[in-house]
Scaffold this motif. Structure first.
Motif, PDB file in Angstrom:
ATOM      1  N   PHE A 461     -14.146 -10.787  45.147  1.00 28.33           N
ATOM      2  CA  PHE A 461     -12.783 -10.837  44.624  1.00 28.33           C
ATOM      3  C   PHE A 461     -12.710 -11.589  43.310  1.00 28.33           C
ATOM      4  CE2 PHE A 461      -8.368 -10.104  45.679  1.00 28.33           C
ATOM      5  CZ  PHE A 461      -7.702 -10.982  44.844  1.00 28.33           C
ATOM      6  N   ALA A 462     -13.356 -12.750  43.275  1.00 26.20           N
ATOM      7  CA  ALA A 462     -13.304 -13.564  42.059  1.00 26.20           C
ATOM      8  C   ALA A 462     -14.380 -13.189  41.057  1.00 26.20           C
ATOM      9  CB  ALA A 462     -13.443 -15.042  42.408  1.00 26.20           C
ATOM     10  N   GLU A 463     -15.210 -12.222  41.414  1.00 24.68           N
ATOM     11  CA  GLU A 463     -16.266 -11.776  40.515  1.00 24.68           C
ATOM     12  C   GLU A 463     -17.074 -12.971  40.005  1.00 24.68           C
ATOM     13  OE1 GLU A 463     -13.572  -9.644  37.874  1.00 24.68           O
ATOM     14  OE2 GLU A 463     -14.560  -7.796  38.482  1.00 24.68           O
ATOM     15  N   ASP A 464     -17.509 -13.801  40.962  1.00 26.47           N
ATOM     16  CA  ASP A 464     -18.243 -15.006  40.584  1.00 26.47           C
ATOM     17  C   ASP A 464     -19.495 -14.683  39.785  1.00 26.47           C
ATOM     18  OD1 ASP A 464     -16.429 -16.654  41.804  1.00 26.47           O
ATOM     19  OD2 ASP A 464     -17.492 -16.668  43.715  1.00 26.47           O
ATOM     20  N   ASN A 465     -20.207 -13.632  40.207  1.00 23.31           N
ATOM     21  CA  ASN A 465     -21.473 -13.311  39.549  1.00 23.31           C
ATOM     22  C   ASN A 465     -21.247 -12.241  38.488  1.00 23.31           C
ATOM     23  OD1 ASN A 465     -24.207 -13.558  39.072  1.00 23.31           O
ATOM     24  ND2 ASN A 465     -24.735 -11.911  40.505  1.00 23.31           N
ATOM     25  N   ALA A 466     -20.607 -12.630  37.404  1.00 13.58           N
ATOM     26  CA  ALA A 466     -20.286 -11.699  36.328  1.00 13.58           C
ATOM     27  C   ALA A 466     -20.472 -12.375  34.980  1.00 13.58           C
ATOM     28  CB  ALA A 466     -18.837 -11.200  36.467  1.00 13.58           C
ATOM     29  N   VAL A 467     -20.908 -11.596  33.991  1.00 15.33           N
ATOM     30  CA  VAL A 467     -20.966 -12.082  32.611  1.00 15.33           C
ATOM     31  C   VAL A 467     -19.540 -12.393  32.165  1.00 15.33           C
ATOM     32  CG1 VAL A 467     -21.534 -11.460  30.239  1.00 15.33           C
ATOM     33  CG2 VAL A 467     -23.027 -10.729  32.120  1.00 15.33           C
ATOM     34  N   ARG A 468     -19.364 -13.518  31.547  1.00 14.63           N
ATOM     35  CA  ARG A 468     -18.018 -13.955  31.165  1.00 14.63           C
ATOM     36  C   ARG A 468     -17.807 -13.772  29.668  1.00 14.63           C
ATOM     37  NH1 ARG A 468     -17.250 -19.570  34.381  1.00 14.63           N
ATOM     38  NH2 ARG A 468     -15.108 -19.325  33.627  1.00 14.63           N
ATOM     39  N   ILE A 469     -16.735 -13.084  29.322  1.00 15.88           N
ATOM     40  CA  ILE A 469     -16.374 -12.823  27.931  1.00 15.88           C
ATOM     41  C   ILE A 469     -15.098 -13.589  27.635  1.00 15.88           C
ATOM     42  CG2 ILE A 469     -15.743 -11.044  26.255  1.00 15.88           C
ATOM     43  CD1 ILE A 469     -17.299  -9.040  27.998  1.00 15.88           C
ATOM     44  N   MET A 470     -15.124 -14.427  26.595  1.00 16.07           N
ATOM     45  CA  MET A 470     -13.967 -15.282  26.323  1.00 16.07           C
ATOM     46  C   MET A 470     -13.998 -15.772  24.884  1.00 16.07           C
ATOM     47  SD  MET A 470     -15.163 -18.768  28.313  1.00 16.07           S
ATOM     48  CE  MET A 470     -15.980 -17.906  29.642  1.00 16.07           C
ATOM     49  N   THR A 471     -12.897 -16.363  24.449  1.00 17.55           N
ATOM     50  CA  THR A 471     -12.866 -17.002  23.145  1.00 17.55           C
ATOM     51  C   THR A 471     -13.614 -18.333  23.202  1.00 17.55           C
ATOM     52  OG1 THR A 471     -10.800 -18.157  23.624  1.00 17.55           O
ATOM     53  CG2 THR A 471     -10.624 -15.998  22.563  1.00 17.55           C
ATOM     54  N   ILE A 472     -14.005 -18.815  22.034  1.00 18.45           N
ATOM     55  CA  ILE A 472     -14.618 -20.142  21.958  1.00 18.45           C
ATOM     56  C   ILE A 472     -13.668 -21.186  22.528  1.00 18.45           C
ATOM     57  CG2 ILE A 472     -15.331 -21.933  20.343  1.00 18.45           C
ATOM     58  CD1 ILE A 472     -16.454 -19.716  18.551  1.00 18.45           C
ATOM     59  N   HIS A 473     -12.401 -21.045  22.216  1.00 18.06           N
ATOM     60  CA  HIS A 473     -11.422 -22.018  22.684  1.00 18.06           C
ATOM     61  C   HIS A 473     -11.415 -22.108  24.208  1.00 18.06           C
ATOM     62  CE1 HIS A 473      -7.437 -23.526  23.860  1.00 18.06           C
ATOM     63  NE2 HIS A 473      -7.512 -24.243  22.774  1.00 18.06           N
ATOM     64  N   LYS A 474     -11.478 -20.962  24.881  1.00 16.72           N
ATOM     65  CA  LYS A 474     -11.428 -20.968  26.339  1.00 16.72           C
ATOM     66  C   LYS A 474     -12.727 -21.485  26.948  1.00 16.72           C
ATOM     67  CE  LYS A 474      -9.620 -18.196  30.147  1.00 16.72           C
ATOM     68  NZ  LYS A 474      -8.458 -19.099  30.321  1.00 16.72           N
ATOM     69  N   SER A 475     -13.811 -21.440  26.166  1.00 18.40           N
ATOM     70  CA  SER A 475     -15.107 -21.898  26.687  1.00 18.40           C
ATOM     71  C   SER A 475     -15.242 -23.408  26.670  1.00 18.40           C
ATOM     72  CB  SER A 475     -16.248 -21.293  25.860  1.00 18.40           C
ATOM     73  OG  SER A 475     -16.380 -21.945  24.603  1.00 18.40           O
ATOM     74  N   LYS A 476     -14.329 -24.087  26.025  1.00 18.14           N
ATOM     75  CA  LYS A 476     -14.424 -25.525  25.854  1.00 18.14           C
ATOM     76  C   LYS A 476     -14.525 -26.222  27.217  1.00 18.14           C
ATOM     77  CE  LYS A 476     -12.080 -29.109  23.203  1.00 18.14           C
ATOM     78  NZ  LYS A 476     -11.366 -29.897  24.227  1.00 18.14           N
ATOM     79  N   GLY A 477     -15.540 -27.047  27.370  1.00 11.95           N
ATOM     80  CA  GLY A 477     -15.761 -27.756  28.614  1.00 11.95           C
ATOM     81  C   GLY A 477     -16.682 -27.032  29.580  1.00 11.95           C
ATOM     82  N   LEU A 478     -17.036 -25.774  29.265  1.00  9.15           N
ATOM     83  CA  LEU A 478     -17.925 -25.007  30.128  1.00  9.15           C
ATOM     84  C   LEU A 478     -19.349 -25.049  29.586  1.00  9.15           C
ATOM     85  CD1 LEU A 478     -15.642 -21.885  30.692  1.00  9.15           C
ATOM     86  CD2 LEU A 478     -15.846 -23.919  32.134  1.00  9.15           C
ATOM     87  N   GLU A 479     -20.297 -24.587  30.374  1.00 13.05           N
ATOM     88  CA  GLU A 479     -21.677 -24.517  29.931  1.00 13.05           C
ATOM     89  C   GLU A 479     -22.369 -23.351  30.624  1.00 13.05           C
ATOM     90  OE1 GLU A 479     -22.716 -28.520  31.265  1.00 13.05           O
ATOM     91  OE2 GLU A 479     -24.067 -27.616  32.724  1.00 13.05           O
ATOM     92  N   PHE A 480     -23.353 -22.768  29.934  1.00 11.40           N
ATOM     93  CA  PHE A 480     -24.051 -21.590  30.436  1.00 11.40           C
ATOM     94  C   PHE A 480     -25.520 -21.674  30.053  1.00 11.40           C
ATOM     95  CE2 PHE A 480     -19.687 -20.520  29.403  1.00 11.40           C
ATOM     96  CZ  PHE A 480     -19.240 -19.899  30.571  1.00 11.40           C
ATOM     97  N   ASP A 481     -26.357 -21.011  30.842  1.00  8.93           N
ATOM     98  CA  ASP A 481     -27.766 -20.930  30.493  1.00  8.93           C
ATOM     99  C   ASP A 481     -27.943 -20.222  29.157  1.00  8.93           C
ATOM    100  OD1 ASP A 481     -30.823 -20.804  31.541  1.00  8.93           O
ATOM    101  OD2 ASP A 481     -30.292 -18.905  30.587  1.00  8.93           O
ATOM    102  N   SER A 482     -27.306 -19.078  29.006  1.00  7.94           N
ATOM    103  CA  SER A 482     -27.491 -18.236  27.814  1.00  7.94           C
ATOM    104  C   SER A 482     -26.130 -17.870  27.236  1.00  7.94           C
ATOM    105  CB  SER A 482     -28.263 -16.955  28.176  1.00  7.94           C
ATOM    106  OG  SER A 482     -29.523 -17.270  28.731  1.00  7.94           O
ATOM    107  N   VAL A 483     -26.009 -18.013  25.929  1.00 10.57           N
ATOM    108  CA  VAL A 483     -24.743 -17.751  25.249  1.00 10.57           C
ATOM    109  C   VAL A 483     -24.967 -16.785  24.094  1.00 10.57           C
ATOM    110  CG1 VAL A 483     -22.931 -18.766  23.802  1.00 10.57           C
ATOM    111  CG2 VAL A 483     -23.662 -19.926  25.896  1.00 10.57           C
ATOM    112  N   VAL A 484     -24.113 -15.769  24.018  1.00  6.02           N
ATOM    113  CA  VAL A 484     -24.042 -14.883  22.853  1.00  6.02           C
ATOM    114  C   VAL A 484     -22.800 -15.270  22.070  1.00  6.02           C
ATOM    115  CG1 VAL A 484     -23.819 -12.518  22.027  1.00  6.02           C
ATOM    116  CG2 VAL A 484     -25.173 -12.996  24.078  1.00  6.02           C
ATOM    117  N   LEU A 485     -22.971 -15.592  20.793  1.00  3.30           N
ATOM    118  CA  LEU A 485     -21.814 -15.830  19.938  1.00  3.30           C
ATOM    119  C   LEU A 485     -21.672 -14.602  19.051  1.00  3.30           C
ATOM    120  CD1 LEU A 485     -21.016 -19.359  18.567  1.00  3.30           C
ATOM    121  CD2 LEU A 485     -19.714 -17.301  18.094  1.00  3.30           C
ATOM    122  N   LEU A 486     -20.660 -13.809  19.355  1.00  3.99           N
ATOM    123  CA  LEU A 486     -20.497 -12.474  18.782  1.00  3.99           C
ATOM    124  C   LEU A 486     -19.766 -12.535  17.441  1.00  3.99           C
ATOM    125  CD1 LEU A 486     -20.873  -9.409  19.729  1.00  3.99           C
ATOM    126  CD2 LEU A 486     -18.456  -9.523  20.325  1.00  3.99           C
ATOM    127  N   GLY A 487     -20.348 -11.888  16.431  1.00  2.00           N
ATOM    128  CA  GLY A 487     -19.642 -11.737  15.163  1.00  2.00           C
ATOM    129  C   GLY A 487     -19.554 -12.999  14.336  1.00  2.00           C
TER     130      GLY A 487
END
Length: 550
Positions: A461-487
């Motif tokens: 339901f919560a799609e826990d195991n999914a690639v997350r697409i978001m703005t830089i602003h929304k990512s603030k405070g989060l961390e990931f193994d691998s990050v793509v910074l697009l554009g």
């Protein structure tokens, strides 16, 4: 209780020297700036442990922690509970600015008079209606008014809290800072403000310039800086340090302190966004095949993911890669009320889930200051959860949608609207909370029609195991193994360059192990988008340059 000199960080955690000084400070307020991954939340948790275990925060006084987001407030509360145990942790009140303001309004509402007077059953929404309804933006100013005009209210707050934690302080607005000033300036309260001026990306919301300097002067706070980044591997940390040399030269460290070959940084140039999308999806698939969970992969964009990521989303879908666009408000799986309902059903209607149980317990935990009453309330909640679990197990077959709706309604009614509204600022206006609850129920019914296995439905339901697409602003405070910074292009980071540089710094510092920066020479105009859109693009020379030489 232990002597201050014998206190050591809880759970054997090692703190860098400045962090250890901050945790043990008893006399002066603190203005702590720290880079990404420096363990700001852990520092506050260890400081709470020190204050409570040593009696520096004398019973029955309490610690007030104020954050900007509900999940950050909850995370700090949970971290403190893990460090010093559930009993001592009840003496820490962790709120957002608006939740704290609402508590003041509810308790001292009669102080408000004239056009600001409020009925006992006032609501929060639009438009403002005299006596009956205030807008969300009114809450902090009204709380300030109460503190400034009522000695009783001001003294009650000051007698309750001997210590105050201010998280992500770089984003503090004028009104929010005035609330802190009205409550605690000129008192014996010891304040600890923590943040990262290099991550100050809330300028559009009125974030103060130089708020740490102002705070340090007015509260005679001791300035401290935390330099260690415990999140990222050495190669990424050297990139961060190269940016710090430009943004805040005094805070940069010697590269000799950041040695090591660990970490990956790659710059990928593409002829167009179609090629970019196809190759990125293939790269993400390869990362997942190598063992990186989809939930540990993030695609960040400076702005407008619904425009910049549309082709990538199509490629991800075509290759069968689960993804979640975090930016859409209608993304039900990101709603706090939805997560609460799903966690409740995971605990009561399936074989259980330790993580769901921990999150549910955190929401149900009472922190009223009366230890005996709080424990009794917690026991009632445990019995309710156990009784609900038994009720569903006694059914002749798997719970039907009607059964789930019945127990969920009972749970939400018992929890109460005030507790639900506190989950998100969005719920304090209009009918958003009711919409989310209704949409959650409808989606559960829809998914159960397609797949009768309730445990799998709740797990997906919560799609826990999914690639997350978001703005830089929304990512603030989060961390990931691998990050793509697009554009990473001049046409994407086109605003004030100091602000854009700070935002880019936040984005690249979300990666723990691997960072991929992309730039395309041509981006087609999204279908139906009529505003300015430059199809021909140029790479952002400065931003890519920080990674090119490492």
């Amino acid at each position: 209780m232990i002597r201050a000199g014998r206190w050591r960080p809880a759970d054997g955690i090692q703190l860098e020297p400045n962090a250890l000084l901050a945790a043990r400070e008893t006399q002066r307020s603190l203005a702590i700036t720290a880079g990404p991954g420096a363990g700001k939340t852990e520092l506050l948790a260890q400081r709470a442990d020190f204050l409570l275990r040593t009696g520096a925060c004398r019973y029955p006084q309490r610690i007030l922690a104020i954050s900007f987001k509900v999940d950050a407030a909850r995370n700090l509360k949970e971290r403190v509970r893990r460090r010093c145990g559930p009993v001592l942790a009840t003496r820490l009140d962790s709120h957002t600015f608006h939740a704290f303001a609402k508590r003041l309004i509810d308790r001292f509402r009669p102080v408000l008079t004239g056009r600001d007077a409020l009925d006992a059953d006032y609501t929060i929404g639009r438009p403002r209606m005299q006596h009956r309804q205030i807008e969300f933006e009114d809450m902090v100013p009204l709380a300030v008014q109460i503190l400034q005009s009522s000695d009783v209210a001001r003294h009650a707050v000051q007698q309750t809290y001997s210590h105050v934690f201010l998280d992500e302080f770089q984003d503090c607005t004028d009104a929010q800072y005035e609330l802190i000033r009205a409550a605690f300036r000129g008192t014996n309260a010891v304040l600890t403000a923590v943040g990262d001026t290099k991550q100050r990306i809330m300028g559009w919301a009125g974030a103060l310039e130089g708020v740490f300097k102002t705070f340090a002067a007015e509260f005679r706070a001791r300035p401290l800086n935390l330099y260690q980044n415990f999140r990222s591997l050495p190669r990424l940390r050297r990139m961060h340090n190269a940016m710090v040399r430009v943004m805040d030269p005094a805070a940069a460290v010697s590269d000799a302190e950041l040695t090591g070959a660990g970490g990956e940084i790659e710059i990928a140039h593409f002829a167009d966004d179609d090629t970019e999308a196809h190759q990125l999806a293939s790269t993400i698939r390869r990362w997942m095949d190598e063992g990186v969970p989809a939930s540990q992969i993030a695609v960040l964009v400076s702005r407008q993911p619904e425009l910049y990521a549309v082709r990538l989303e199509a490629e991800l879908a075509q290759q069968g890669i689960p993804f979640r666009n975090e930016q859409a408000l209608q993304d039900l799986s990101a709603e706090p009320a939805t997560c609460l309902i799903v966690d409740f059903l995971r605990v009561t209607a399936t074989d259980g889930n330790p993580e769901a149980y921990a999150r549910l317990t955190e929401v149900l935990e009472v922190t009223g200051g009366d230890d005996e009453r709080d424990r009794a309330q917690q026991m009632r909640w445990r019995r309710f959860v156990d009784d609900t679990r038994q009720e569903l197990r006694d059914l002749p077959g798997p719970p039907a949608a009607a059964d789930l709706e019945r127990v969920t309604t009972c749970f939400l009614d018992r929890l109460g609207r005030d507790a639900l509204v506190a989950l998100s600022a969005d719920y304090q206006q209009g009918a958003r909370l009711d919409e989310v609850i209704a949409q959650t129920g409808a989606r559960l019914v829809e998914m159960l029609d397609l797949h009768p296995d309730l445990a799998q439905v709740l797990g997906r339901f919560a799609e826990d195991n999914a690639v997350r697409i978001m703005t830089i602003h929304k990512s603030k405070g989060l961390e990931f193994d691998s990050v793509v910074l697009l554009g990473v292009e001049a046409q994407t980071f086109w605003g004030n360059q100091d602000d854009e540089r700070a935002a880019f710094f936040v984005g690249v510092s979300r990666a723990k192990r691997r960072l991929l920066l992309t730039a395309a020479r041509r981006r087609r105009r999204p279908a139906g988008f009529m505003r300015r859109w430059d199809e021909v693009r140029q790479p952002h020379i400065e931003f890519l340059g920080y990674a090119a030489t490492l």
